[in-house]
Motif scaffolding. Structure first.
Motif, PDB file in Angstrom:
ATOM      1  N   GLY A  78       1.200  12.245   0.232  1.00  0.00           N
ATOM      2  CA  GLY A  78       2.574  11.984  -0.164  1.00  0.00           C
ATOM      3  C   GLY A  78       2.602  11.364  -1.543  1.00  0.00           C
ATOM      4  N   GLY A  79       3.778  11.274  -2.115  1.00  0.00           N
ATOM      5  CA  GLY A  79       3.915  10.714  -3.452  1.00  0.00           C
ATOM      6  C   GLY A  79       3.575   9.244  -3.508  1.00  0.00           C
ATOM      7  N   GLY A  80       2.867   8.845  -4.560  1.00  0.00           N
ATOM      8  CA  GLY A  80       2.616   7.439  -4.795  1.00  0.00           C
ATOM      9  C   GLY A  80       1.347   6.873  -4.214  1.00  0.00           C
ATOM     10  N   ASP A  81       0.464   7.721  -3.723  1.00  0.00           N
ATOM     11  CA  ASP A  81      -0.829   7.238  -3.238  1.00  0.00           C
ATOM     12  C   ASP A  81      -1.750   7.092  -4.445  1.00  0.00           C
ATOM     13  OD1 ASP A  81      -3.120   6.605  -1.912  1.00  0.00           O
ATOM     14  OD2 ASP A  81      -3.291   8.484  -0.812  1.00  0.00           O
ATOM     15  N   GLY A  82      -2.147   5.858  -4.743  1.00  0.00           N
ATOM     16  CA  GLY A  82      -2.990   5.631  -5.914  1.00  0.00           C
ATOM     17  C   GLY A  82      -4.418   5.292  -5.588  1.00  0.00           C
ATOM     18  N   ALA A  83      -4.814   5.418  -4.310  1.00  0.00           N
ATOM     19  CA  ALA A  83      -6.162   5.024  -3.907  1.00  0.00           C
ATOM     20  C   ALA A  83      -7.211   5.979  -4.454  1.00  0.00           C
ATOM     21  CB  ALA A  83      -6.258   4.964  -2.388  1.00  0.00           C
ATOM     22  N   ALA A  84      -8.380   5.414  -4.783  1.00  0.00           N
ATOM     23  CA  ALA A  84      -9.501   6.243  -5.232  1.00  0.00           C
ATOM     24  C   ALA A  84     -10.074   7.002  -4.045  1.00  0.00           C
ATOM     25  CB  ALA A  84     -10.576   5.360  -5.857  1.00  0.00           C
TER      26      ALA A  84
ATOM     27  N   GLY B  24       0.821  -1.204   0.000  1.00  0.00           N
ATOM     28  CA  GLY B  24       0.000   0.000   0.000  1.00  0.00           C
ATOM     29  C   GLY B  24       0.853   1.250   0.000  1.00  0.00           C
ATOM     30  N   PHE B  25       0.197   2.374   0.046  1.00  0.00           N
ATOM     31  CA  PHE B  25       0.875   3.671  -0.002  1.00  0.00           C
ATOM     32  C   PHE B  25       1.784   3.877   1.211  1.00  0.00           C
ATOM     33  CE2 PHE B  25      -0.064   8.204   1.431  1.00  0.00           C
ATOM     34  CZ  PHE B  25       1.081   8.733   0.859  1.00  0.00           C
TER      35      PHE B  25
END
Length: 373
Positions: free
Chosen positions: A205-211, A27-28
């Protein structure tokens, strides 16, 4: 009381070659924590769902770097007791950082059973698996600022405030807190396992891809040249950079391991009260930093599931007992997030890994963030 932070000599000595089990590592937050532990020289075993949908852009970008160190990538569900027991045995860890969760409020309305199973029964499975393994250890269970019964207060919630939750996600995190406290009282002494919980604010932060998360939605829109549509712009949240709570988890785990049961408690890790901000402020600050014609729009609210309007944390206990305090302002968190995302867009994994380590080093050695742009 100051025990030193994740940048102290004592802390680096503690984590170097330390065997760690990290759940939810794809996860993120898990990916960033894996990178930080890798940087500190820990021997990490990650255990996370195998489904690609659960792998954040942060994990995908950082995996090439992690694969070169003492990192074991295991896949499985914390609800699968057999798989979890096998992972615990292989990790043989003295520290468990339990981040695996169904972590999205809006998704919890569509997936209530999965949310409750993962967040509560999955946590029980981690505790029981460690007890059966028979090795003394510390476990930091990561819950949420949303574990509190929200009363729309204009001040921060403290660790002794009432737990609760309107939506399935928030309620499951409150139940997780009760579970951790009950297990600690019932089994902690006889198993030699010290259990603490960490309640963090809204993390960016960078790289959080959650909807349904504000910064990913904003940057997806900005990078496509479309206006970003922002719901609930006047909601107040304890936004903070991902490194802030992670530094708290690392510090809590070390102190719990070294100092004993008196730290087997719940701790808040959030920004100062004066740094809580509205979603509108965050969105507009991100648009300014992104530049290139980035725009934000606020459509009519319409019919939406319930979400808290005002939510803040009081982290005085962590400051006083752990010597922890936040370092970056909300503005600095936005700058760092966008710098990381721009590094990712260049398509060079080495650049993204370098930016990640730059931000970790920047965080651990100074209080002000300086943009790489």
């Amino acid at each position: 009381m100051n025990h030193g932070g994740a940048d102290s000599v004592a802390d680096r000595e503690f984590w170097r070659t330390r065997r760690v089990l990290l759940t939810g590592h794809t996860g993120f937050k898990g990916a960033w924590l894996a990178a930080w532990l890798h940087h500190l020289g820990a021997e990490v075993t990650g255990f996370s769902l195998p489904a690609p949908a659960y792998e954040s852009p942060a994990w995908q970008a950082l995996w090439p770097m992690l694969a070169q160190g003492s990192f074991t990538d295991l896949r499985g569900d914390v609800c699968d007791q057999a798989a979890l027991h096998a992972a615990v045995k292989q990790a043989d860890a003295s520290v468990v950082l339990h981040l695996a969760a169904q972590a999205i409020v809006l998704d919890s309305y569509a997936l209530p059973e999965q949310t409750w199973n993962t967040n509560v029964m999955g946590t029980l499975n981690v505790l029981q698996a460690m007890a059966r393994h028979g090795r003394p250890a510390v476990i930091v269970g990561v819950t949420s600022d949303k574990c509190y019964e929200n009363r729309e207060w204009a001040w921060g919630y403290r660790e002794n405030d009432v737990l609760g939750g309107h939506d399935p996600y928030s309620a499951s995190k409150a139940a997780m807190e009760i579970l951790l406290a009950s297990w600690r009282s019932s089994f902690g002494t006889k198993t030699g396992i010290r259990v603490a919980s960490a309640r963090a604010g809204n993390v960016i932060g960078g790289g959080d891809g959650a909807a349904h998360r504000i910064l990913p939605d904003l940057m997806n829109a900005f990078s496509s040249g479309k206006p970003a549509l922002v719901r609930r712009p006047d909601s107040v949240r304890p936004y903070q950079h991902v490194l802030e709570p992670l530094s708290g988890y690392l510090r809590l785990a070390r102190i719990l391991h070294e100092q004993g049961d008196s730290y087997a408690q719940a701790y808040n890790f959030g920004p100062p009260a004066g740094d809580a901000c509205t979603t509108r402020w965050l969105a507009e600050a991100a648009a300014v930093q992104w530049g290139d014609g980035a725009a934000v729009q606020y459509p009519p609210a319409g019919q939406q599931p319930h979400e808290a309007g005002t939510l803040m944390l009081d982290s005085a206990k962590a400051r006083q007992e752990l010597g922890w305090s936040p370092r970056w302002t909300a503005r600095e968190a936005v700058l760092a997030t966008i710098d990381w995302q721009r590094a990712l867009l260049k398509g060079q994994p080495a650049e993204t890994a370098a930016e990640t380590l730059r931000q970790i080093e920047h965080y651990t050695h100074g209080r002000s963030y300086v943009s790489a742009r």
